[in-house]
Every structure is written in C-alpha cells, then in structure tokens.
Design a protein around this motif. Structure first.
Motif, mmCIF file in Angstrom:
data_model
loop_
_atom_site.group_PDB
_atom_site.id
_atom_site.type_symbol
_atom_site.label_atom_id
_atom_site.label_comp_id
_atom_site.label_asym_id
_atom_site.label_seq_id
_atom_site.Cartn_x
_atom_site.Cartn_y
_atom_site.Cartn_z
ATOM 1 N N PRO A 227 4.426 114.607 -7.460
ATOM 2 C CA PRO A 227 3.622 113.817 -8.384
ATOM 3 C C PRO A 227 4.421 113.464 -9.631
ATOM 4 O O PRO A 227 5.371 114.172 -9.991
ATOM 5 N N MET A 228 4.014 112.371 -10.297
ATOM 6 C CA MET A 228 4.779 111.887 -11.445
ATOM 7 C C MET A 228 4.918 112.948 -12.537
ATOM 8 O O MET A 228 5.971 113.084 -13.152
ATOM 9 N N GLY A 229 3.866 113.723 -12.755
ATOM 10 C CA GLY A 229 3.944 114.770 -13.779
ATOM 11 C C GLY A 229 5.055 115.762 -13.473
ATOM 12 O O GLY A 229 5.792 116.208 -14.359
ATOM 13 N N GLU A 230 5.190 116.051 -12.216
ATOM 14 C CA GLU A 230 6.224 116.982 -11.768
ATOM 15 C C GLU A 230 7.610 116.343 -11.942
ATOM 16 O O GLU A 230 8.563 116.988 -12.377
ATOM 17 N N GLN A 231 7.683 115.077 -11.597
ATOM 18 C CA GLN A 231 8.959 114.354 -11.768
ATOM 19 C C GLN A 231 9.370 114.328 -13.242
ATOM 20 O O GLN A 231 10.533 114.458 -13.579
ATOM 21 N N GLU A 232 8.369 114.173 -14.083
ATOM 22 C CA GLU A 232 8.661 114.146 -15.514
ATOM 23 C C GLU A 232 9.250 115.495 -15.954
ATOM 24 O O GLU A 232 10.204 115.546 -16.722
ATOM 25 N N ARG A 233 8.657 116.578 -15.459
ATOM 26 C CA ARG A 233 9.183 117.913 -15.772
ATOM 27 C C ARG A 233 10.632 118.048 -15.324
ATOM 28 O O ARG A 233 11.465 118.654 -15.992
ATOM 29 N N MET A 234 10.901 117.511 -14.148
ATOM 30 C CA MET A 234 12.258 117.625 -13.604
ATOM 31 C C MET A 234 13.265 116.886 -14.484
ATOM 32 O O MET A 234 14.320 117.407 -14.810
ATOM 33 N N VAL A 235 12.899 115.668 -14.840
ATOM 34 C CA VAL A 235 13.785 114.885 -15.703
ATOM 35 C C VAL A 235 13.982 115.624 -17.030
ATOM 36 O O VAL A 235 15.099 115.738 -17.540
ATOM 37 N N GLU A 236 12.900 116.157 -17.536
ATOM 38 C CA GLU A 236 12.951 116.909 -18.789
ATOM 39 C C GLU A 236 13.946 118.075 -18.673
ATOM 40 O O GLU A 236 14.806 118.270 -19.521
ATOM 41 N N ALA A 237 13.813 118.842 -17.595
ATOM 42 C CA ALA A 237 14.673 120.009 -17.405
ATOM 43 C C ALA A 237 16.139 119.598 -17.294
ATOM 44 O O ALA A 237 17.019 120.199 -17.907
ATOM 45 N N ILE A 238 16.388 118.558 -16.528
ATOM 46 C CA ILE A 238 17.783 118.139 -16.320
ATOM 47 C C ILE A 238 18.377 117.626 -17.630
ATOM 48 O O ILE A 238 19.489 117.986 -18.008
ATOM 49 N N LEU A 239 17.624 116.792 -18.339
ATOM 50 C CA LEU A 239 18.158 116.249 -19.593
ATOM 51 C C LEU A 239 18.374 117.361 -20.620
ATOM 52 O O LEU A 239 19.361 117.355 -21.357
#
Lengths: 264, 228, 228
Positions: free
Chosen positions: C28-40
């Motif tokens: 889900p997009m919320g999860e994708q957002e978390r992933m991007v957040e973590a990587i950045l």
C-alpha cells in the motif's frame, strides 16, 4: 558617441585620479586588465550599461602612465590592453574612415562594455551563490549514514581523477623514456662551466672554442651539438665574469677564446 | 537498550537545569521539536538530553520535545530510539532489509586495475595484448575479470587479425559511474596537462628528441630496453 | 508490464489493487512512503527514483510516495529536497545554527575558483577558453583540478568546434551542496539571461585577448565562432 568627443584627460575628476593612484599601490591585487578596468569603471558611478568607454580608456591610460611614472613594472597583458585602448580611443575620437575595414570604434566599445557587464554579472552571481545555504554549513545530511549492518558486500571503486592520472602515468612513462635516455647525450651549461674553469688557466693564447669539446662528444652529432651549445654558453658566462675574452673573425667563423690577463 | 521509556523517565532527567527560569522565553514546543529532530538527524552519534539542551535556546525542554517527536514517528519508516542514555533516529526494524545497499563496503580499485581500465577507456576497442604493450607489463586474468564483474568493461568485437583476439570496451555503467556522456569526452593528455592534472614536465621541445637528420638513431629498439 | 506507462497509469493501477497481473502486489502507498522515508533517512547521498524503486518491492511507485513524504515533512526540522533527479533529506536551513558541532571545515575557495565555478554553473557547458574570455585572465593551474576534486564540476560533451575542446558542467554534488533542485534554479539566472549576459558574443575583430593580432586573416576558428 559624439557627446563624449570633447572629453579631455583634464576632465578626470580629482577623486578619480586619487582612486587611480590608490589602485597603483595594489596593482598586484588585480586579476588582469579586465578586472582593473572594472574597478576603474566604478569611479564613474553610473550603471555599467551607461558607462563611457572613452572615459574608461582615459582612466586606464592614465593609470598606466602613472604606473610608468612610479616605475612600477606592469605585466605585458596590461600594456597590451593599454595599446588597444589607445587605439580604441583614436577610433572613437576620429571620424570613421570609410576605406578602413573592421569593426567601428563604437562596436569595439560596446563589446568592451559588454565584457565588463558580463564579468560584473558573474561576480554578483558568484556572490549570490556563495551566500546560499550550504550543505555542511547551513543544512546537514544524515549524520549516521550507515545505519544497518546486515549485508557486507565489498565493491571496488575509483574516481575520474584516479582514472585520468592512471592513464597519464602510463603515457608519460613512455614520453619520459627518451628523456632519461637522452640525458647522456645532453651536456648542461653547469657541467661545461665546471670543466672550462679548470681549463682556461691554460688558455693564455687564442684557442678555437671547438677544441674544448670533451672527449667522446666530438663525433656523435647529438652529443656534439649539446656540448657545443653548453660550452658556448659557458664561455659567455666566463666572459661576463671577466675571466676570458672572446673573438670571432667574421660571421660563422670559429669562435676563439683566451684567458684574460688579470694583473690588477 | 530499552526502547520503552515513559514520559516520567525522560522528565526525571531534565529537572536539574529547569530551576532558573530565564530572561529569554524558550521557543514554542513545536519549534523545540523541530530542533531536536534536526539535531538527532544530523548528529553522527546518539545525543543525550543534556547535550540537546546545551545546543538549544536557553530554557528549552528537550525531554518534552522528545516525547512529542517519538510520538510523531510512531509507525513511520524511521523511529526515535534510546541508545544507552542518548537518543537517535534509526530505521524502523521491519524495513532493515531495504538498507542492504547502505552497508556496502567500498574499496579503492588497485592501481593495476585502474591503469587497465584507463587504457581500455582511452583505446577501446583494445585487445589484451595491446593493453600489455601499453602498460609494459602483463595483465593478470583477475584484473580483467574484476572489471568485467564490476560491469565497467565488456567484450567488444573480435579483431579481424590472425588469432581473432577478443577486444574490450567500456560499458554504459562505466560512463555512468565516472559521470561521462561518452568515452570520447575523456580529456586528452594535453588537456590533462593544461588543466594541471599532470605534474609539470619539461616541455617536449626542451629535450632533444629523435630528429630526422640524425639517422643513426633507432628509437624503437632503444625504448624497448627500458620496458619494465 | 511496459516500462513507459505514465504516472497516472501507475497510480490508477495501484488504486485498483493491481488485480491479477502480478504475483506480488505492490505494498500500500502508506507502506511505500515509509520505505522511501527509511531509505532517504539512511543515506547521506541523494537517491534517485530509479534507485529507490530498485530497492523497493516490485511495482512500487517511489515518485508518488515521494509526493506524500515531501508534504509530510513540510515545515519540520528536516525536509525532503530534490537534487537534480535525486532526493535527499536535509535539515531545515533555519536550524543551521544548532548544528555548529556538525559543521565541516571546507577548504576555502579562492576568488578565482569561486568565479570559475560560477561561470561554469551559469554558462555550462563551457570551455576553458570561454572561462578565460569571461574572466579576462587565464585559468590558473589547479583551479579546475580543485573543483573536479571537490566533485562540483565534471567534463561535459566536447564542443563540436575545431579542436573539439572539452567542456565543463556542474555536478549533482554541486546542486546538493548549494541546495538547488536543478541548474535552472541558480540565483539570478533569469536576470542574467534577459540582460543577454549569458549569450556567447564573439569579440568584434581586434580585441585584446587570447589572440591579439588577427588583422589580416580570420581563420576557420572565427567563422565558426560567428555561427552561433
């Protein structure tokens, strides 16, 4: 530009002259003629677009004149600029010669004004750039970039400088090879001077310079050429020091040397 | 390392410096939270409450700001965690698998590999024998293999000469890594020198090079002697 | 799945729950957002959308996640910034004063180096000769070298004029350092352009400069110059 035609060097204001004088003191601080011209142009206190190039040329020439007066040695590019500005000045003052080719005085002046404006523009831009918030000074990157240590994989890396320097290392090794080799076919002036110094004691009479060539250097053309040049330079040096005298009967005739009898 | 400190734990720490209410009013809590966030993000080490307050405006309450910040990051991709008695921002544990790239250890390429790579870049397509001729030493298998594995070089066309040797060329990954648009954009020797990238050398004119009139020179044979 | 679907297509697909075209559903997009957040958060260097997606589960849309993430961090102590075609998290500039401890002493750049850098940034791609024309002096040894070493400039395409000179352009590290999204965001760029100060204007004949004596003949180089 006819309105500026009446301009005379006397018209330069006192403050402008004082400014020009002050400039001379730190001519070292300028980065070339264009930088100096830009500084001079500020004394006109007008928008760079409205600058009088003729007046600027006067200021610059005045500056160079003053420098000469104070016996300050200006680098060649300052003098080249002075010569060009004198030329520009004459083009601006004299009515255009229809038979003459090339750009008009106005065109040249316009380009100079453009160059000054552009340089100033770049300086302002550079200042604005450096005034920006900067990474590591005003804003910051992640302090602990390697957070998770799970997988350890080794990769190898290199940057462009490594690459270019690596290549240069190999190529200049090639270039260098003949140089190292040719060393033994090259005689330096110092070597020749050392040798000659010991020998001239015996040169009471005029002797042909070529007879001073060291053994093993007379036949091989490369070695002979180098030794001859080195010897010749050494004799000039010795003559300069007053140790020997030189003479040559005519052009291309053998050069002869003799110890100078110093009875003083 | 305990993650579950309560408001009380944190609050207990900060009472020490709180007595002297100052001349300057502390910034609003939202502002203080931003400050803690920025400091934790940028610091290379976990930061204690004391250190936080030392860096924040007088009268700030880092402990309270931390409570809000922790709350804000709950369930996010990163979280505010306590490490010993200090605080740090860390990737959420369930996303650790995304971080594999961050743990790559990079080492400088060996000189032999760099030189081989440089020759391929400047002379491509180039055969192994040609690389050896230019470098003056033999090229080990491992070096070529390493560069292929890194995907910086690949096989080019076979050379149409006896033996049909393989050639090597650089890849688009190579161009990418070195920030080049094409291998032709690599600066030549003269440009390297004028850009100050080479140590200064006597200009070629200053040394007596092989000249046509001096027929008794055999540059090739001689340079061979100096091959190492 | 083709590569050239548009953003809208992808978003539509995501919202439809992806249906049956993939074994692995994108999170889900919320999860994708978390992933991007973590990587950045984990990376000190900017990360491109491509790199993000390479690390995220198949079918993820990092670009969309970034839109949400960027919004989320608006006005916070750290923010999501764009650097060229990559993304990074950076502390808010107004909090820089809290970070003195983190400040890295950067090598002081000379005035010549700063001007050279500005000229490259505003005139890129630009040749060494053009830099010298603008500054009115030759570029000293080591200036270019220093800027390359700092990774603020790199070689661009060769100019298609006689001699095919190399050109210089600024890098994404440069953009990152000065907090620029792209070279188009350089301060004062519009004004300089509209004032005509970024055009290459050839000197009208007898100007003092690189070549002083060009009275009698204009070589090919010049006619070439007049073409653009």
């Amino acid at each position: 530009m006819s309105e500026t035609e009446e301009f005379e060097s006397d018209a330069m204001s006192v403050s402008a002259r004082l400014a020009a004088e002050a400039l001379i003191v730190d001519v070292e601080g300028f980065e070339g003629p264009l930088d100096l011209l830009l500084t001079l142009s500020r004394t006109q206190k007008v928008d760079l677009r409205k600058i009088s190039v003729l007046e600027l040329a006067e200021q610059y020439l005045g500056f160079v004149e003053k420098a000469r007066h104070l016996r300050i040695e200006l680098a060649a590019d300052y003098l080249v600029m002075a010569a060009w500005l004198a030329f520009l000045k004459s083009r601006l003052l004299l009515p255009p010669d229809p038979t003459e080719d090339g750009p008009s005085g106005e065109e040249l002046a316009a380009h100079l004004a453009f160059q000054l404006e552009r340089l100033q523009g770049m300086r302002d831009a550079a200042a604005k750039l450096m005034a920006r918030d900067q990474l590591g000074r005003d804003f910051f990157a992640r302090g602990i970039p390697e957070d998770v240590t799970r997988v350890r994989r080794v990769t190898y890396t290199a940057n462009l400088l490594d690459l270019m320097q690596g290549y240069a290392r190999i190529r200049t090794k090639d270039e260098f090879r003949p140089f190292i080799m040719d060393r033994d076919a090259v005689m330096t002036m110092e070597q020749a001077l050392d040798r000659m110094r010991g020998l001239i004691g015996y040169a009471g009479d005029w002797t042909d310079l070529t007879s001073y060539l060291p053994e093993g250097w007379e036949t091989d053309p490369v070695r002979r050429r180098s030794a001859t040049a080195a010897n010749f330079a050494a004799t000039l040096e010795l003559a300069k020091r007053g140790a020997i005298e030189l003479r040559q009967g005519e052009i291309f005739a053998p050069i002869q040397i003799r110890r100078k009898s110093n009875d003083g | 390392m305990t993650d579950d400190v309560t408001r009380d734990d944190v609050a207990a720490e900060d009472h020490a410096g709180k007595g002297n209410d100052s001349l300057f009013e502390a910034p609003p809590m939202g502002e203080q939270e931003r400050m803690v966030e920025a400091i934790l993000f940028a610091s290379a080490e976990p930061v204690t409450v004391k250190e936080l307050e030392a860096r924040m405006p007088h009268g700030s309450d880092a402990a309270e700001a931390l409570v809000y910040l922790r709350k804000r990051y709950e369930g996010r991709g990163v979280s505010v965690v306590k490490v010993g008695d200090a605080w740090a921002i860390r990737t959420a544990p369930d996303l650790g698998y995304l971080m594999q790239k961050e743990t790559v250890e990079t080492r400088k390429l060996s000189r032999a590999a760099i030189e081989t790579l440089a020759i391929i870049a400047y002379h491509q397509p180039v055969t192994r024998a040609e690389i050896e001729e230019i470098r003056g030493v033999s090229v080990s298998r491992g070096t070529i293999d390493q560069l292929i594995e890194m995907e910086w070089i690949r096989f080019g066309r076979r050379r149409m000469t006896p033996g049909r040797p393989v050639t090597f060329v650089v890849t688009s990954e190579f161009l990418d890594h070195f920030g080049l648009e094409s291998a032709r954009d690599l600066p030549g020797l003269k440009e390297l020198r004028s850009a100050g990238l080479l140590e200064s050398r006597p200009p070629p004119g200053a040394m007596p090079g092989p000249e046509t009139e001096d027929e008794d020179e055999s540059p090739e044979g001689q340079s061979e002697l100096f091959e190492d």
